[in-house]
Design an enzyme around this catalytic site. Sequence first.
Site, PDB file in Angstrom:
ATOM      1  N   HIS A  15       0.854  -1.176   0.033  1.00 55.84           N
ATOM      2  CA  HIS A  15       0.105  -0.009   0.022  1.00 55.84           C
ATOM      3  C   HIS A  15       0.867   1.413  -0.026  1.00 55.84           C
ATOM      4  CE1 HIS A  15      -3.926   2.232   1.067  1.00 55.84           C
ATOM      5  NE2 HIS A  15      -2.662   2.960   1.703  1.00 55.84           N
ATOM      6  N   HIS A  40       0.123   3.078  11.670  1.00 57.30           N
ATOM      7  CA  HIS A  40       1.286   4.211  11.634  1.00 57.30           C
ATOM      8  C   HIS A  40       0.981   5.152  12.621  1.00 57.30           C
ATOM      9  CE1 HIS A  40      -1.447   6.090   8.931  1.00 57.30           C
ATOM     10  NE2 HIS A  40      -0.641   7.325   9.141  1.00 57.30           N
ATOM     11  N   GLU A  59      -3.236  14.865  11.165  1.00 61.67           N
ATOM     12  CA  GLU A  59      -3.956  14.649  10.281  1.00 61.67           C
ATOM     13  C   GLU A  59      -5.511  14.789  10.778  1.00 61.67           C
ATOM     14  OE1 GLU A  59      -3.683  10.280   9.197  1.00 61.67           O
ATOM     15  OE2 GLU A  59      -1.438  10.674   8.722  1.00 61.67           O
ATOM     16  N   HIS A  86      -6.045  12.524  14.034  1.00 60.27           N
ATOM     17  CA  HIS A  86      -5.070  11.632  14.665  1.00 60.27           C
ATOM     18  C   HIS A  86      -3.741  12.818  14.499  1.00 60.27           C
ATOM     19  CE1 HIS A  86      -7.405   8.537  12.556  1.00 60.27           C
ATOM     20  NE2 HIS A  86      -7.806   8.574  13.949  1.00 60.27           N
ATOM     21  N   HIS A 127      -2.521   5.140  14.883  1.00 60.26           N
ATOM     22  CA  HIS A 127      -3.850   5.092  14.155  1.00 60.26           C
ATOM     23  C   HIS A 127      -3.852   3.812  12.901  1.00 60.26           C
ATOM     24  CE1 HIS A 127      -2.054   8.634  12.439  1.00 60.26           C
ATOM     25  NE2 HIS A 127      -2.648   8.202  11.223  1.00 60.26           N
TER      26      HIS A 127
END
Length: 448
Positions: free
Chosen positions: A303, A346, A352, A376, A382
Amino acid sequence: MNINTSPDAIAKRSVHVTPGYMSGFGNSFETEALPGALPMGRNSPQRCAYGLYAEQLSGSPFTAPRGSNERSWLYRIRPSVRHSGRFAKADSGLWRTAPCHEYDLPIAQLRWDPAPIPKQDMTFLQGVQTMTTAGDANTQAGMAAHVYLITKSMVDQHFYNADGEMMFVLQQGNLRLVTEFGRIDAEPGEIVVIPRGVKFRVEIPAGPARGYLCENYGGAFTLPERGPIGANCLANSRDFLTPVAAYEDKDTPTELYVKWGGSLFKTTLPHSPIDVVAWHGNYAPYKYDLRTFSPIGAIGFDHPDPSIFTVLTSPSETAGTANIDFVIFPERWAVAENTFRPPWYHMNIMSEFMGLIYGVYDAKPEGFVPGGISLHNMMLPHGPDRQAFDHASNSELKPVKLTGTMAFMFETRYPQRVTAHAAKSATLQDDYADCWNGLEKRFDPNKP
């Protein structure tokens, strides 16, 4: 909410520039609402046509490098000095500006339900509710993230923001932004950016509206560098639309509000400030349809970082470290082999602020709904909840198209401080962190 996201609908929007707009990002535009109103060969002639006044609006220092120098010449019925009466302090309501340390909330991953549409009359200026602030507006660094709730159009009322550039992310209900550069009509799935210092009013042509608002104190939003991606994909310049000139010759009293230094000020003018008959330059408002974004992604394995979905970025003095990145998660194909396809778990140096415009976000299928918010902050872990983890870990890895979804993120290098309004809101989910409780120990040293 019915939003047409089919390829045919997107292509139809892209084939022809919408009437009333000019296409391109960062272009030097020129437009006039009356023939001959725009001077040719010079910016400030001795006498302007139609008895207009020439005025320059600068979005950067005069000596900024050519590539980042922003300015427009406006030819207006009255110069802006006639739009500046005696100002008095006005009530800022729930609008806050960084630095804002009004509430000391313990660190946590946070999530809010959508703010309900109010029943009482509420204009844009009354309906801004600040959720987080970051950085310092006085040093022109950082941002604030707001929700806007509007049930009434601004009538004989105008506003400009001296503290920062403003990005509207429409989530529910259409907006009409009547600016001194021209009119912008936008719908959910689109964004509108109003540069610092541009006067405008907000109208709702078809009922109440709710959405997100990013106030950018730092460098103006620009397109990110594509690097090895090359010349195409992501947000393409041709899909950004800037309005053509339109003016009001209206001699009725109007209120003008200015946000300056974190405070709101008000004066009364005897006429409309939307009086620009012609203009040219590269400092102007614009809109962009997020559904025209051309995503790229993994076609082999793993990803990729979410930065590949950056639409616009506000740069800082440190290369590669954004003041703000505006990132979206649109419709796309997931095809990576032998890969956990949702975002991985991560911790991030960036903070964020995330919202959902429509649909379902693949990493949080429960609890994160259109109009909602998650936060976050920097160096707080998270990632996918238990349901998303189980589904992604056990699904057949065939090509899957994620459809009918549009999430976004305001990401900044600064920690985002939660306002008192956000911390005490009834929409704050007290049990958000419980979504990870089901991620039990799976380790077995005897089973590789």
